[in-house]
Design an enzyme around this catalytic site. Sequence first.
Site, mmCIF file in Angstrom:
data_model
loop_
_atom_site.group_PDB
_atom_site.id
_atom_site.type_symbol
_atom_site.label_atom_id
_atom_site.label_comp_id
_atom_site.label_asym_id
_atom_site.label_seq_id
_atom_site.Cartn_x
_atom_site.Cartn_y
_atom_site.Cartn_z
ATOM 1 N N HIS A 1 0.811 -1.230 0.000
ATOM 2 C CA HIS A 1 0.000 0.000 0.000
ATOM 3 C C HIS A 1 0.840 1.275 0.000
ATOM 4 C CE1 HIS A 1 0.637 -0.580 4.365
ATOM 5 N NE2 HIS A 1 0.461 0.731 4.483
ATOM 6 N N ASP A 2 1.971 1.253 0.694
ATOM 7 C CA ASP A 2 2.777 2.479 0.803
ATOM 8 C C ASP A 2 4.038 2.444 -0.056
ATOM 9 O OD1 ASP A 2 1.317 4.231 2.386
ATOM 10 O OD2 ASP A 2 2.114 3.439 4.273
ATOM 11 N N LYS B 1 5.890 5.492 -1.211
ATOM 12 C CA LYS B 1 6.752 6.332 -0.364
ATOM 13 C C LYS B 1 8.191 6.369 -0.877
ATOM 14 C CE LYS B 1 4.135 6.353 3.988
ATOM 15 N NZ LYS B 1 4.061 5.828 5.370
ATOM 16 N N HIS C 1 -6.042 5.934 1.225
ATOM 17 C CA HIS C 1 -6.331 7.084 2.101
ATOM 18 C C HIS C 1 -7.629 7.796 1.731
ATOM 19 C CE1 HIS C 1 -2.733 6.938 4.580
ATOM 20 N NE2 HIS C 1 -1.985 6.813 3.503
ATOM 21 N N ASP D 1 -4.595 -0.212 7.904
ATOM 22 C CA ASP D 1 -3.405 0.642 7.971
ATOM 23 C C ASP D 1 -3.503 1.631 9.128
ATOM 24 O OD1 ASP D 1 -0.967 1.863 7.145
ATOM 25 O OD2 ASP D 1 -2.101 3.387 6.042
HETATM 26 P P1 C2E Z 1 1.475 6.281 8.646
HETATM 27 O O1 C2E Z 1 2.309 6.729 9.800
HETATM 28 O O2 C2E Z 1 1.621 4.841 8.218
HETATM 29 O O3 C2E Z 1 -0.034 6.564 9.024
HETATM 30 C C1 C2E Z 1 -1.086 6.041 8.245
HETATM 31 C C2 C2E Z 1 -2.404 6.689 8.629
HETATM 32 O O4 C2E Z 1 -2.744 6.356 9.988
HETATM 33 C C3 C2E Z 1 -2.393 8.213 8.588
HETATM 34 O O5 C2E Z 1 -2.629 8.705 7.285
HETATM 35 C C4 C2E Z 1 -3.572 8.531 9.531
HETATM 36 O O6 C2E Z 1 -4.805 8.334 8.859
HETATM 37 C C5 C2E Z 1 -3.449 7.455 10.575
HETATM 38 N N1 C2E Z 1 -2.708 7.979 11.748
HETATM 39 C C6 C2E Z 1 -1.422 7.740 12.071
HETATM 40 N N2 C2E Z 1 -1.100 8.366 13.221
HETATM 41 C C7 C2E Z 1 -2.205 9.017 13.632
HETATM 42 C C8 C2E Z 1 -2.526 9.851 14.773
HETATM 43 O O7 C2E Z 1 -1.690 10.109 15.643
HETATM 44 N N3 C2E Z 1 -3.794 10.357 14.836
HETATM 45 C C9 C2E Z 1 -4.730 10.072 13.890
HETATM 46 N N4 C2E Z 1 -5.972 10.582 14.005
HETATM 47 N N5 C2E Z 1 -4.479 9.307 12.797
HETATM 48 C C10 C2E Z 1 -3.226 8.785 12.674
HETATM 49 P P2 C2E Z 1 -2.132 10.189 6.904
HETATM 50 O O8 C2E Z 1 -2.474 11.151 7.988
HETATM 51 O O9 C2E Z 1 -2.688 10.482 5.561
HETATM 52 O O10 C2E Z 1 -0.584 10.083 6.819
HETATM 53 C C11 C2E Z 1 0.051 9.339 5.803
HETATM 54 C C12 C2E Z 1 1.495 9.204 6.119
HETATM 55 O O11 C2E Z 1 2.072 10.497 6.197
HETATM 56 C C13 C2E Z 1 1.795 8.561 7.469
HETATM 57 O O12 C2E Z 1 1.777 7.163 7.350
HETATM 58 C C14 C2E Z 1 3.180 9.111 7.739
HETATM 59 O O13 C2E Z 1 4.183 8.423 6.989
HETATM 60 C C15 C2E Z 1 3.092 10.514 7.190
HETATM 61 N N6 C2E Z 1 2.722 11.503 8.227
HETATM 62 C C16 C2E Z 1 1.481 11.960 8.510
HETATM 63 N N7 C2E Z 1 1.544 12.904 9.468
HETATM 64 C C17 C2E Z 1 2.839 13.045 9.812
HETATM 65 C C18 C2E Z 1 3.556 13.903 10.738
HETATM 66 O O14 C2E Z 1 2.981 14.693 11.487
HETATM 67 N N8 C2E Z 1 4.919 13.765 10.772
HETATM 68 C C19 C2E Z 1 5.574 12.891 9.991
HETATM 69 N N9 C2E Z 1 6.900 12.807 10.101
HETATM 70 N N10 C2E Z 1 4.943 12.088 9.091
HETATM 71 C C20 C2E Z 1 3.595 12.170 9.001
HETATM 72 FE FE FE Z 2 -0.218 5.515 3.007
HETATM 73 FE FE FE Z 3 1.274 2.084 6.238
#
Ligand code: C2E
Ligand code: FE
Ligand code: FE
Length: 409
Positions: free
Chosen positions: A253-254, A257, A309, A351
């Site tokens: 899925h990712d 990246k 997403h 995810d």
């Molecule tokens: P990921 O870390 O694999 O997170 C996948 C999805 O899980 C996120 O999609 C979000 O829908 C949910 N998620 C993860 N952590 C949280 C959280 O603390 N609170 C909530 N409500 N949902 C959470 P999203 O937001 O579209 O992010 C996609 C990817 O973007 C993430 O994959 C991560 O790689 C990156 N990302 C998103 N926000 C941040 C951030 O604040 N800092 C960094 N360094 N990366 C981020």
């Molecule tokens: Fe993703």
């Molecule tokens: Fe993931």
Amino acid sequence: MKSIVDTSSLHEGISRVLAVFQKLRELRGADAILDRILLEAREICNAEAGSILLVKEDRLVFSIVHNDFLFSAHGINKHLYLDASVPIDDFSIAGYTAKHSETLRLDDVYALPPSYSFKFNPALDKQSGYRTKSVLSLPLINFQGRVCAVLQLINSLDQDDKAVSFPEEAVACVSLLANHASACIENGMTTNELILRTIRMSELRDPAETGPHVQRVGAYSAEIYHRMAQESGLDASEIKRRKDLIRMTAMLHDVGKVGISDVILKKPGKLTSEEYEVMKRHTLYGAHLFRNAVSEMDVMAREIALNHHQRFDGKGYPGRVSNIEDVDAMTVGTMAGEDIPLQARIVALADVFDALISKRAYKEPWTIGMALDVIRKESGQQFDPEVVSAFLSILDVIEAIRAKYQEAV
Ligand code: C2E
Ligand code: FE
Ligand code: FE
Ligand code: SIN
Ligand code: SIN
């Protein structure tokens, strides 16, 4: 038409390598595969000549030889070198590459530093009138970590057809190709194994997309699908087949990246809104890697990469995309409800559940209770309610998967 992955030649290279796997899957027979690998590797580097030497006991045997200069201009038989072999030792370029499992990038083989143990053997050049200059020599490693072959490329040509050093990005892409190619050479390579290798490649880029995370998302998704399919009336063998397919493709899925820069991907803190906009493009990059999808597996991988997403209420990203080839015509509307492919609705939940309960560079892990609260609350908004209820009905299985695939510490 502008390519979506146009930010760096490395990413062009990765997408190209994926396309090569596609072609390799269609080939049968070791010779055809070797020939193809050599051709693709040469094209990446614009190399005038090249060869693949296979390990046979303690020697390296020339198995495929290409030389545009000799074989086209002079009509010399391409099997000229085919009986030749060299020992695996410190004294030849290929021998050294195999013995030490080391990539050699040599700018001029007639001017090697005297400190090197290996020498270039000019005999073949003398015999044929060819002039070897730059050489890239790479080991091909098999599953057991042993060298099974050596890929040699000769004379990377610049625009004026002058032999120059092998460009660094090209070397990176050929290494990537070589790593996967070795498995093809060893034959018996299944699509599943190829995909697992592709995943490992993407893991190199994103420390959060660890092996266990990817395994868990694949397994949760497969089990949610299984639960939902039980009520669909499909026969058991078809359910099993689709379940395996979802498990593999959910793991990818990712994979998009790989198209996101390290600065954003590995940022320890919260993303700015500009950075988040860039991050969102991983869905498009992933879909782009499968843009020439032919098999059911490739199509499913593309749908999941593109749509994992999306939100059930239509407020997710990237929305409806008109043409994945065209970066300027990305989103033409929202995508909601059952317009989102089922597999993507399933992976969306798997995810997020896993991301919430995992540690990330930007956040601490949540408790399972907190994660389940969010999932229940978001039923019908972020998530498909039917996916949520299937998920909640198999929490014992989810817990078993989580226990099985834990992060290494
Ligand atoms: P990921 O870390 O694999 O997170 C996948 C999805 O899980 C996120 O999609 C979000 O829908 C949910 N998620 C993860 N952590 C949280 C959280 O603390 N609170 C909530 N409500 N949902 C959470 P999203 O937001 O579209 O992010 C996609 C990817 O973007 C993430 O994959 C991560 O790689 C990156 N990302 C998103 N926000 C941040 C951030 O604040 N800092 C960094 N360094 N990366 C981020
Ligand atoms: Fe993703
Ligand atoms: Fe993931
Ligand atoms: C592709 O071949 O399109 C991607 C890689 C794979 O499916 O193994
Ligand atoms: C490469 O060898 O092409 C780089 C793969 C990566 O992005 O980690």
